[in-house]
Design a protein around this motif. Structure first.
Motif, PDB file in Angstrom:
ATOM      1  N   GLY A  64     -11.135  10.466  -4.538  1.00  0.00           N
ATOM      2  CA  GLY A  64      -9.544  10.051  -4.773  1.00  0.00           C
ATOM      3  C   GLY A  64      -8.986   9.689  -3.507  1.00  0.00           C
ATOM      4  O   GLY A  64      -9.365   9.753  -2.390  1.00  0.00           O
ATOM      5  N   TYR A  65      -8.193   8.726  -3.571  1.00  0.00           N
ATOM      6  CA  TYR A  65      -7.464   7.758  -2.555  1.00  0.00           C
ATOM      7  C   TYR A  65      -5.939   8.189  -2.583  1.00  0.00           C
ATOM      8  O   TYR A  65      -5.356   8.244  -3.720  1.00  0.00           O
ATOM      9  CB  TYR A  65      -7.597   6.598  -2.867  1.00  0.00           C
ATOM     10  CG  TYR A  65      -6.925   5.753  -1.630  1.00  0.00           C
ATOM     11  CD1 TYR A  65      -7.364   5.749  -0.411  1.00  0.00           C
ATOM     12  CD2 TYR A  65      -5.757   5.049  -1.923  1.00  0.00           C
ATOM     13  CE1 TYR A  65      -6.692   4.896   0.605  1.00  0.00           C
ATOM     14  CE2 TYR A  65      -5.211   4.411  -0.956  1.00  0.00           C
ATOM     15  CZ  TYR A  65      -5.551   4.568   0.484  1.00  0.00           C
ATOM     16  OH  TYR A  65      -5.023   3.633   1.375  1.00  0.00           O
ATOM     17  N   PHE A  66      -5.528   8.830  -1.581  1.00  0.00           N
ATOM     18  CA  PHE A  66      -3.970   9.201  -1.435  1.00  0.00           C
ATOM     19  C   PHE A  66      -3.283   7.818  -1.387  1.00  0.00           C
ATOM     20  O   PHE A  66      -3.083   7.210  -0.244  1.00  0.00           O
ATOM     21  CB  PHE A  66      -3.721  10.068  -0.373  1.00  0.00           C
ATOM     22  CG  PHE A  66      -4.327  11.222  -0.289  1.00  0.00           C
ATOM     23  CD1 PHE A  66      -4.083  12.348  -1.055  1.00  0.00           C
ATOM     24  CD2 PHE A  66      -5.382  11.567   0.494  1.00  0.00           C
ATOM     25  CE1 PHE A  66      -4.535  13.504  -1.384  1.00  0.00           C
ATOM     26  CE2 PHE A  66      -6.152  12.985   0.302  1.00  0.00           C
ATOM     27  CZ  PHE A  66      -5.644  13.943  -0.363  1.00  0.00           C
ATOM     28  N   VAL A  67      -2.537   7.474  -2.444  1.00  0.00           N
ATOM     29  CA  VAL A  67      -1.602   6.548  -2.470  1.00  0.00           C
ATOM     30  C   VAL A  67      -0.452   6.398  -1.378  1.00  0.00           C
ATOM     31  O   VAL A  67      -0.080   5.727  -0.691  1.00  0.00           O
ATOM     32  CB  VAL A  67      -0.965   6.148  -3.806  1.00  0.00           C
ATOM     33  CG1 VAL A  67      -0.248   4.928  -3.787  1.00  0.00           C
ATOM     34  CG2 VAL A  67      -1.917   5.910  -4.801  1.00  0.00           C
ATOM     35  N   SER A  68       0.120   7.856  -1.327  1.00  0.00           N
ATOM     36  CA  SER A  68       1.075   8.235  -0.366  1.00  0.00           C
ATOM     37  C   SER A  68       0.304   9.045   0.536  1.00  0.00           C
ATOM     38  O   SER A  68       0.050  10.449   0.302  1.00  0.00           O
ATOM     39  CB  SER A  68       2.199   8.634  -0.829  1.00  0.00           C
ATOM     40  OG  SER A  68       3.100   9.150   0.213  1.00  0.00           O
ATOM     41  N   GLU A  69      -0.134   8.701   1.653  1.00  0.00           N
ATOM     42  CA  GLU A  69      -0.773   9.688   2.539  1.00  0.00           C
ATOM     43  C   GLU A  69      -0.080  10.677   3.196  1.00  0.00           C
ATOM     44  O   GLU A  69       0.991  10.688   3.888  1.00  0.00           O
ATOM     45  CB  GLU A  69      -1.361   8.845   3.740  1.00  0.00           C
ATOM     46  CG  GLU A  69      -2.380   7.596   3.224  1.00  0.00           C
ATOM     47  CD  GLU A  69      -2.820   6.960   4.667  1.00  0.00           C
ATOM     48  OE1 GLU A  69      -2.483   7.134   5.760  1.00  0.00           O
ATOM     49  OE2 GLU A  69      -3.852   6.007   4.175  1.00  0.00           O
ATOM     50  N   PRO A  70      -0.609  12.255   2.828  1.00  0.00           N
ATOM     51  CA  PRO A  70       0.320  13.014   3.456  1.00  0.00           C
ATOM     52  C   PRO A  70      -0.186  13.344   4.961  1.00  0.00           C
ATOM     53  O   PRO A  70      -1.032  13.149   5.296  1.00  0.00           O
ATOM     54  CB  PRO A  70      -0.388  14.430   2.558  1.00  0.00           C
ATOM     55  CG  PRO A  70      -1.583  13.859   2.134  1.00  0.00           C
ATOM     56  CD  PRO A  70      -1.635  12.401   2.081  1.00  0.00           C
ATOM     57  N   GLU A  71       0.921  13.580   5.674  1.00  0.00           N
ATOM     58  CA  GLU A  71       0.870  13.726   7.067  1.00  0.00           C
ATOM     59  C   GLU A  71       0.663  15.283   7.336  1.00  0.00           C
ATOM     60  O   GLU A  71       1.297  16.079   6.931  1.00  0.00           O
ATOM     61  CB  GLU A  71       2.177  13.296   7.888  1.00  0.00           C
ATOM     62  CG  GLU A  71       2.445  11.866   8.004  1.00  0.00           C
ATOM     63  CD  GLU A  71       1.475  11.258   8.634  1.00  0.00           C
ATOM     64  OE1 GLU A  71       0.887  11.824   9.656  1.00  0.00           O
ATOM     65  OE2 GLU A  71       1.324   9.974   8.744  1.00  0.00           O
ATOM     66  N   THR A  72      -0.352  15.691   8.428  1.00  0.00           N
ATOM     67  CA  THR A  72      -0.693  16.605   8.820  1.00  0.00           C
ATOM     68  C   THR A  72      -0.486  16.769  10.275  1.00  0.00           C
ATOM     69  O   THR A  72      -0.324  15.698  10.855  1.00  0.00           O
ATOM     70  CB  THR A  72      -1.963  17.350   8.397  1.00  0.00           C
ATOM     71  OG1 THR A  72      -2.966  16.587   8.956  1.00  0.00           O
ATOM     72  CG2 THR A  72      -2.212  17.267   6.716  1.00  0.00           C
ATOM     73  N   ARG A  73      -0.685  17.981  10.819  1.00  0.00           N
ATOM     74  CA  ARG A  73      -0.686  18.060  12.411  1.00  0.00           C
ATOM     75  C   ARG A  73      -1.601  17.153  12.958  1.00  0.00           C
ATOM     76  O   ARG A  73      -1.339  16.710  13.977  1.00  0.00           O
ATOM     77  CB  ARG A  73      -0.531  19.380  12.906  1.00  0.00           C
ATOM     78  CG  ARG A  73      -0.438  19.537  14.410  1.00  0.00           C
ATOM     79  CD  ARG A  73      -0.687  21.183  14.778  1.00  0.00           C
ATOM     80  NE  ARG A  73      -2.095  21.519  14.775  1.00  0.00           N
ATOM     81  CZ  ARG A  73      -3.048  21.306  15.490  1.00  0.00           C
ATOM     82  NH1 ARG A  73      -2.775  20.791  16.580  1.00  0.00           N
ATOM     83  NH2 ARG A  73      -4.095  21.588  15.274  1.00  0.00           N
ATOM     84  N   THR A  74      -2.793  17.083  12.403  1.00  0.00           N
ATOM     85  CA  THR A  74      -3.940  16.328  13.019  1.00  0.00           C
ATOM     86  C   THR A  74      -3.949  15.039  12.650  1.00  0.00           C
ATOM     87  O   THR A  74      -4.801  14.173  12.946  1.00  0.00           O
ATOM     88  CB  THR A  74      -5.200  17.249  12.735  1.00  0.00           C
ATOM     89  OG1 THR A  74      -5.347  17.080  11.049  1.00  0.00           O
ATOM     90  CG2 THR A  74      -5.337  18.492  13.328  1.00  0.00           C
ATOM     91  N   GLY A  75      -3.148  14.468  11.696  1.00  0.00           N
ATOM     92  CA  GLY A  75      -3.245  12.903  11.085  1.00  0.00           C
ATOM     93  C   GLY A  75      -2.913  12.989   9.640  1.00  0.00           C
ATOM     94  O   GLY A  75      -2.787  14.081   8.964  1.00  0.00           O
TER      95      GLY A  75
END
Length: 406
Positions: A64-75
């Motif tokens: 799966g590809y994140f169309v809207s990339e979720p941000e996490t502390r590490t990126g």
């Protein structure tokens, strides 16, 4: 089961040196039979199913590809890749193989039964051909005998000791026997076609039949207990075993199944930031369990298997009764054939004694050609009955051999 069954050849000791011919016909029939070939293919298909069940469920692969990339502390997480494999409970695959093998054995039982039934049919047709051929031979002998009597009658007419009517009666009798002989020739052609069809070959091919058969002094010894080894009954044992293996498989499939898998998520590095694990990808091993909480299906299958086994037991008992009745009837018919053969032998001897008396009377000039015709008719009747007794004896012996697995 393959080791339990021995192919039965209906070559009885009474055939002597000619026994091999019938055995050759039996082997040819088995080799050429389309039915047996079809059953063998079905058996091979059933055996191949053992390999079919020796497998695991399909491996599941996902991406799966994140169309809207979720941000996490590490990126930011960019995509997700996963792979998982479900595994059956320990011993389930072996249970499937055992079940498939048991089903293949039931198919093999059908092959053995088909071979034995084919051998029985070939033997019975062979004995019918012998009966027809033997009757033709007897008719030829009686026609020649009547010709001899006709010569005697003509001589008697010349000296005034018989009338032309006596000669005509003898000629009419010859015509009747000639008609019977020609009818038997047509019957032989018909039965020969049946025999050749059993061997799956051209109907016009000639069949070599023994010239003479007789009832042996002693009957072959059979043990009725061997009736339980008849493949028609052993087939039910294989069916029962297949249901047993089906239930063992059902119990295994009622157990939990588990799976192993792995998720992988690539993570982008955060710009203008320096810290540990910046942009570190995520790797997540997984274990899953599938528990059959609602197991009515498995309970129902267990109940069906229990009922099926009871049904098979009753079917086997019913079939055993049928085979026991057939065995008792065959023994009785064979004994009747022996009794009839012995009686006809006595009658035939007495008829020939009467014939000798008539011939001696001819020398003294007192022959009655009506008596000659009567004695000739009796001789033919006794000879024909003897042949039928021999044929019946071997027909019933073939049935006994089919029923008793020796």
């Amino acid at each position: 089961m393959k080791k339990k069954f021995i192919y039965l050849v209906f070559a009885l000791a009474a055939f002597g040196a000619n026994a091999q011919s019938l055995e050759d016909y039996l082997q040819e029939a088995e080799l050429n039979s389309p039915k047996i070939q079809a059953l063998e293919l079905r058996y091979n298909i059933a055996k191949e199913k053992v390999n079919e069940v020796n497998t695991l469920p399909n491996t599941t692969i996902g991406a799966g590809y994140f169309v809207s990339e979720p941000e996490t502390r590490t990126g930011a997480q960019r995509a997700k890749f996963s792979v998982s494999q479900m595994l059956p409970w320990f011993g389930t695959i072996t249970a499937r193989e055992n079940y498939a093998t048991s089903m293949a054995e039931t198919e093999y039982a059908e092959i053995v039964i088909a071979k034995r039934k084919l051998a029985l049919s070939v033997a019975q047709s062979y004995y019918k051909l012998y009966e027809i051929k033997a009757k033709q031979k007897v008719l030829e002998e009686n026609i020649e005998l009547l010709k001899t009597y006709e010569s005697l009658a003509l001589t008697s007419v010349e000296v005034g000791k018989a009338s032309a009517v006596d000669v005509l009666k003898l000629q009419i009798r010859q015509n009747e026997l000639q008609q019977q002989k020609e009818v038997l020739e047509q019957t032989y052609i018909s039965e020969q076609a049946v025999f050749n069809n059993l061997l799956h070959r051209d109907e016009s091919i000639g069949v070599e039949v023994v010239d003479e058969m007789d009832i042996p002094v002693y009957d072959p010894i059979f043990n009725k207990e061997d009736l339980s080894l008849n493949p028609e009954l052993l087939k039910y044992d294989e069916l029962y075993e297949s249901v047993t293996q089906s239930e063992l498989l059902n119990q295994k499939e009622n157990a939990p199944s588990f799976g192993i898998g792995l998720d992988y998520i690539p993570v982008s590095e955060r710009d203008n930031m320096v810290f540990s694990d910046n942009g570190k990808d995520i790797v997540m091993p997984m274990v899953t369990f599938s528990v059959p909480i609602f197991n009515n299906k498995f309970k129902s299958t267990t109940k069906q298997n229990e009922l099926r086994q009871k049904e098979i037991e009753l079917q086997k008992e019913e079939r055993l009764n049928v085979l026991e009745n057939a065995y008792a009837n065959a023994i009785s018919q064979r004994n009747q054939a022996r009794i009839a053969h012995q009686t006809q032998a006595k009658n035939l001897k007495q008829a020939r004694d009467a014939e000798e008396i008539l011939i001696k009377n001819y020398e003294t000039g007192t022959i009655d050609f009506n008596d000659v015709l009567d004695i000739q008719e009796l001789q033919l009747k006794f000879q024909t009955n003897q042949i039928q007794s021999v044929q019946l004896y071997y027909l019933q012996s073939a049935i006994i051999n089919y029923l008793i697995n020796k």
